[in-house]
Motif scaffolding. Structure first.
Motif, PDB file in Angstrom:
ATOM      1  N   HIS A 154       7.111   5.282   3.707  1.00  0.00           N
ATOM      2  CA  HIS A 154       5.647   5.400   3.786  1.00  0.00           C
ATOM      3  C   HIS A 154       4.902   4.151   3.331  1.00  0.00           C
ATOM      4  O   HIS A 154       3.718   4.007   3.599  1.00  0.00           O
ATOM      5  CB  HIS A 154       5.159   6.605   2.965  1.00  0.00           C
ATOM      6  N   MET A 155       5.591   3.269   2.611  1.00  0.00           N
ATOM      7  CA  MET A 155       4.923   2.076   2.089  1.00  0.00           C
ATOM      8  C   MET A 155       4.540   1.127   3.224  1.00  0.00           C
ATOM      9  O   MET A 155       5.269   0.980   4.195  1.00  0.00           O
ATOM     10  CB  MET A 155       5.874   1.362   1.126  1.00  0.00           C
ATOM     11  N   ARG A 156       3.386   0.488   3.052  1.00  0.00           N
ATOM     12  CA  ARG A 156       3.033  -0.609   3.954  1.00  0.00           C
ATOM     13  C   ARG A 156       3.128  -1.905   3.172  1.00  0.00           C
ATOM     14  O   ARG A 156       2.657  -1.993   2.036  1.00  0.00           O
ATOM     15  CB  ARG A 156       1.607  -0.433   4.489  1.00  0.00           C
TER      16      ARG A 156
ATOM     17  N   THR B  51       6.587  15.674   0.079  1.00  0.00           N
ATOM     18  CA  THR B  51       5.942  14.361   0.108  1.00  0.00           C
ATOM     19  C   THR B  51       6.389  13.466  -1.044  1.00  0.00           C
ATOM     20  O   THR B  51       5.822  12.402  -1.253  1.00  0.00           O
ATOM     21  CB  THR B  51       4.403  14.511   0.066  1.00  0.00           C
TER      22      THR B  51
ATOM     23  N   PHE C 147       8.319   8.387  -8.408  1.00  0.00           N
ATOM     24  CA  PHE C 147       8.997   7.115  -8.191  1.00  0.00           C
ATOM     25  C   PHE C 147       9.472   6.593  -9.546  1.00  0.00           C
ATOM     26  O   PHE C 147       8.709   6.525 -10.499  1.00  0.00           O
ATOM     27  CB  PHE C 147       7.996   6.146  -7.546  1.00  0.00           C
TER      28      PHE C 147
ATOM     29  N   ILE D 233       9.401   6.439  -0.471  1.00  0.00           N
ATOM     30  CA  ILE D 233       8.621   5.252  -0.841  1.00  0.00           C
ATOM     31  C   ILE D 233       8.720   4.188   0.251  1.00  0.00           C
ATOM     32  O   ILE D 233       7.702   3.684   0.747  1.00  0.00           O
ATOM     33  CB  ILE D 233       9.129   4.667  -2.191  1.00  0.00           C
TER      34      ILE D 233
ATOM     35  N   GLN E 280       0.865  -1.178   0.000  1.00  0.00           N
ATOM     36  CA  GLN E 280       0.000   0.000   0.000  1.00  0.00           C
ATOM     37  C   GLN E 280       0.900   1.226   0.000  1.00  0.00           C
ATOM     38  O   GLN E 280       1.786   1.350   0.846  1.00  0.00           O
ATOM     39  CB  GLN E 280      -0.918  -0.048   1.235  1.00  0.00           C
ATOM     40  N   THR E 281       0.715   2.071  -0.992  1.00  0.00           N
ATOM     41  CA  THR E 281       1.483   3.318  -1.044  1.00  0.00           C
ATOM     42  C   THR E 281       0.517   4.473  -1.251  1.00  0.00           C
ATOM     43  O   THR E 281      -0.659   4.258  -1.559  1.00  0.00           O
ATOM     44  CB  THR E 281       2.493   3.316  -2.209  1.00  0.00           C
ATOM     45  N   GLN E 282       1.020   5.684  -1.089  1.00  0.00           N
ATOM     46  CA  GLN E 282       0.134   6.834  -1.225  1.00  0.00           C
ATOM     47  C   GLN E 282       0.859   7.999  -1.882  1.00  0.00           C
ATOM     48  O   GLN E 282       2.079   8.077  -1.813  1.00  0.00           O
ATOM     49  CB  GLN E 282      -0.391   7.264   0.136  1.00  0.00           C
TER      50      GLN E 282
END
Lengths: 201, 387
Positions: free
Chosen positions: B183-185, B124, B369, B180, A52-54
C-alpha cells in the motif's frame, strides 16, 4: 511555523536528519488520501524523496483514517511517522488521537467545523472551517481536502505553492481541475491571513 | 531463453507497491490474470482489469480463489504467463492447487499480500504471518520459491524475478509482500530495460515427444504448450516421462528429488541478499519485507548510540539463505531476527547458524508496523550477552 520552512530540510542537525513527518487525519471519505498523495508527488517533483502510507479500518467510508507523508532529501528507511512535525486534523477524534504523537515544536491545522473543542494549551495552530468554505464557496464538500492542503502548504512551505498546483492538475480528472485548483488557492489565502496576523504580533 | 525489452514507462515517479507489481507483470509479459480481489492486494487486480485488455491480455474475476488459481494454471499450460493476487484467506484456499502446479511443473506467479491473520484477521493491518504457509501450505515434499520485497522498487524487481524464475524452473513462485509495501507509495525509477526469461519449448517432433522427459544436463522438462500440436496429458498423480500415472518407487523417487533439485541447483541465481556493517558487528539484525525498513532505521540509531550493529536483509525467503548465516564473521555474537509474527524466520536462522552464535528475536504480532524503537530495545536487551 518557521521550523517547517523549506530550509529546515537542509538545516535540521538532529537525527533523523532531513526528515519531515506530516500526518493528515480524519474520517474515511474526506479525501485525506488524495491530499497526501498530491503532497508526496509534489515533493518528488522538487527532487525530494517521499513516502506515503495509510491506516484505515475495514469500512470504505466513515471510519477513522490516517495518511502519513514523510519527506526527506535523503533516503527514507522507516516510511511511517515517528513524531509528527505537521498535523492536519479534519475531525475532533483525529485531533485528539494524534496530538500525543505531535513533536513539541510541531504545528497543527484543524477543521473548525468538526473540531468543536480544541484542547486547551494547543500551541502553533491554525483553525479554519474547511468544510464550510467548501460548501459555501464551492458548493461541494469534497474539495474541503484541497482547501486544507492549500493551507498546509501555504504556511509550511514544505513544497512550493507552484509545485503543488502543477501536481494537483496532473492528479485529478480534467472536469475537476478547476474547482480543485480554486479550492487549493482558497487554502493559500487562509495561510496568508494567518501569516499576516502572525507578522503583526 | 532470455531477451531484453524496454518497459512502457521509464521515468521516476511516485507509485504504490501494488501498482508496481502490476506494472512489472505487464512489462515481463504476463497476459493472463484470474483473481478474487481482497484487501490488501486489490489494487493489483484493479490495475490489471483496466490495463490487461489493452495489451491483448485476459483479466477474469473468478468466483473464488480456488477457481482463480485453477484458471491461471490452465492458462499457463496453454502458454500464457499467468498470475493471481490474494491475501491470507485466499492464499489458504489456493494451497491444494499450488501443489498441482509444483507436481505438474506449471509456471505461474501467486502474489500473497500478507495481512493480519489467522482467518480474516485484520484485513487492513500489516503482518508477516504467512512465511511458513508459503513454504509448506500445500502437502507433500515440493519445491517452492518465495520472494519478499522491502520497497516499491523491489516490488517491481522481484515481480520480474518471480516470473523469470517461474519460467526457468517451471514452478509456481510466490511473491510475499506485506500490507505496508503493497500500500505504500514512494519513488520508483522503472528500469529502462529488463531481462525476460521464457520457458523452453520442445525440441522434438510430436511423434518423438515425451512431455516430462529430461534432457541430459537439464532438470526442467520441455513441456509443450497445450494446443501447439503435441499430445497433451497432465495429471496430479505421480507420473513418468510420458505424463501418465506411475506407482513405481523408482519413478516416484527420481521425480520428487528432481523437483527439489530444480530449486536447490538455482540457489545462487535466486537468492537476493544484502548486508551492511557485518565486519565489526557484535549484533546482526535480520529481516525481510517491510520490517527491513524499520530494521535499517534501528541499526542507524544503534550505531549512533555506539553499539556495533549490522544487518542482513533477504528478498528470498525460500529457499532459505542458510549460507549467509554459516559464513558470518567471528566478531558476530548474536543474530537478532526481526519479524511481524510470533517467530517464524527465527527458527530457520537457529537451524542454519553455527552453535557459537546466539539467535534471538523481536517478534511483533499486534497488527501494527514493527517500529525502530521496538528493534532498538531488542538490541539493547541482547547486546551484552552472547556466547
Amino acid at each position: 511555523m518557521e521550523n517547517l520552512s523549506k530550509d529546515s530540510l537542509k538545516k535540521n542537525p538532529e537525527f533523523p536528519k532531513d526528515r519531515l513527518e506530516i500526518c493528515i487525519s480524519g474520517s474515511g471519505g474526506q479525501g485525506i488520501l488524495l491530499a497526501g498523495i498530491v503532497l508526496a508527488k509534489a515533493a518528488l517533483r522538487e527532487g525530494k524523496n517521499a513516502t506515503q502510507t495509510q491506516s484505515y479500518g475495514p469500512e470504505s467510508r466513515g471510519g477513522a483514517s490516517r495518511c502519513e507523508v514523510v519527506i526527506s532529501r535523503g533516503e527514507i528507511d522507516y516510511p511511517k511517522i515517528m513524531k509528527i512535525d505537521l498535523l492536519l486534523a479534519l475531525t475532533q477524534e483525529a485531533l485528539q488521537k494524534q496530538l500525543p504523537n505531535l513533536r513539541q515544536d510541531g504545528s497543527t491545522i484543524y477543521d473548525s467545523v468538526f473540531v468543536k473543542e480544541p484542547p486547551p494549551g494547543l500551541k502553533n495552530f491554525l483553525a479554519v472551517p474547511f468544510t464550510q468554505i467548501a460548501i459555501e464557496k464551492f458548493q461541494n464538500v469534497l474539495v474541503a481536502n484541497m482547501v486544507a492542503l492549500g493551507a498546509l502548504v501555504g504556511i509550511s512551505h514544505v513544497v512550493s505553492r507552484e509545485t503543488v498546483k502543477t501536481t494537483l492538475l496532473s492528479s485529478v480528472r480534467q472536469n475537476f481541475q478547476e474547482i480543485n485548483l480554486k479550492a487549493l488557492q482558497r487554502g493559500f489565502e487562509e495561510a496568508d491571513r494567518y501569516l499576516a496576523e502572525k507578522e503583526k504580533k | 531463453m532470455s531477451h531484453v525489452i524496454p518497459p512502457v514507462s521509464a521515468q521516476a515517479m511516485l507509485m504504490q507497491g501494488n501498482e508496481a507489481c502490476a506494472q512489472a507483470a505487464l512489462d515481463v509479459g504476463m497476459r493472463f490474470f484470474a483473481g478474487y480481489p481482497i484487501t490488501p492486494s486489490t489494487e493489483i487486480a484493479e490495475a490489471l482489469a483496466e490495463r490487461l485488455p489493452k495489451v491483448g491480455g485476459t483479466f477474469i474475476q473468478m468466483e473464488d480463489e480456488i477457481a482463480s488459481i485453477g484458471a491461471i494454471l490452465g492458462a499457463s499450460l496453454a502458454g500464457r504467463k499467468s498470475m493471481t493476487a490474494t491475501s491470507g484467506p485466499g492464499f489458504s484456499l489456493m494451497q491444494e492447487l499450488i501443489g498441482l502446479g509444483c507436481l505438474c511443473e506449471i509456471p505461474c506467479v501467486i502474489v500473497n499480500v500478507q495481512r493480519g491473520g489467522p482467518s480474516t484477521g485484520l484485513p487492513t493491518a500489516p503482518a508477516q504471518g504467512d512465511i511458513m504457509q508459503a513454504r509448506w501450505g500445500t502437502h507433500g515434499d515440493h519445491p517452492i520459491v518465495v520472494l519478499s520485497p522491502s520497497s516499491v522498487t523491489e516490488m517491481y524487481e522481484l515481480t520480474v524475478a518471480a516470473f523469470n524464475i517461474a519460467e526457468a524452473l517451471r514452478n509456481p513462485v510466490i511473491l510475499l509482500p506485506d500490507e505496508i509495501i503493497a500500500h505504500m507509495r514512494e519513488k520508483i525509477q522503472i528500469p529502462e530495460t529488463i531481462k525476460i526469461v521464457d520457458r523452453l519449448k520442445p525440441d522434438q517432433p510430436p511423434e518423438k515427444y515425451k512431455p516430462y522427459a529430461i534432457k541430459e544436463g537439464e532438470l526442467v522438462p520441455r513441456l509443450a504448450n497445450f494446443g501447439e500440436g503435441y499430445r497433451f496429458n497432465v495429471t496430479s498423480l505421480i507420473h513418468d516421462e510420458t505424463g501418465f500415472p506411475s506407482g513405481s518407487p523408482q519413478v516416484t523417487e527420481t521425480l520428487l528429488k528432481r523437483l527439489m533439485q530444480k530449486v536447490e541447483s538455482s540457489r545462487k541465481e535466486i537468492t537476493f541478499v544484502e548486508s551492511r556493517d557485518l565486519e565489526d558487528a557484535r549484533v546482526v539484525l535480520f529481516s525481510c519485507g517491510s520490517t527491513v525498513r524499520s530494521m535499517k532505521e534501528a541499526a542507524r540509531e544503534a550505531r549512533q548510540k555506539g553499539l556495533k550493529v549490522g544487518w542482513i536483509k533477504t528478498g528470498t525467503v525460500w529457499p532459505f539463505p542458510d549460507e549467509v548465516f554459516q559464513n558470518l564473521p567471528p566478531n558476530v555474537k548474536t543474530v537478532l531476527v526481526c519479524e511481524m509474527n510470533l517467530g517464524m524466520l527465527v527458527h530457520e536462522v537457529r537451524r542454519s547458524a553455527p552453535d557459537r552464535i546466539r539467535v534471538e528475536s523481536v517478534a511483533i504480532a499486534n497488527g501494527c508496523f514493527i517500529t525502530p524503537q521496538e528493534i532498538v530495545s531488542g538490541i539493547e536487551t541482547v547486546y551484552e550477552g552472547g556466547r
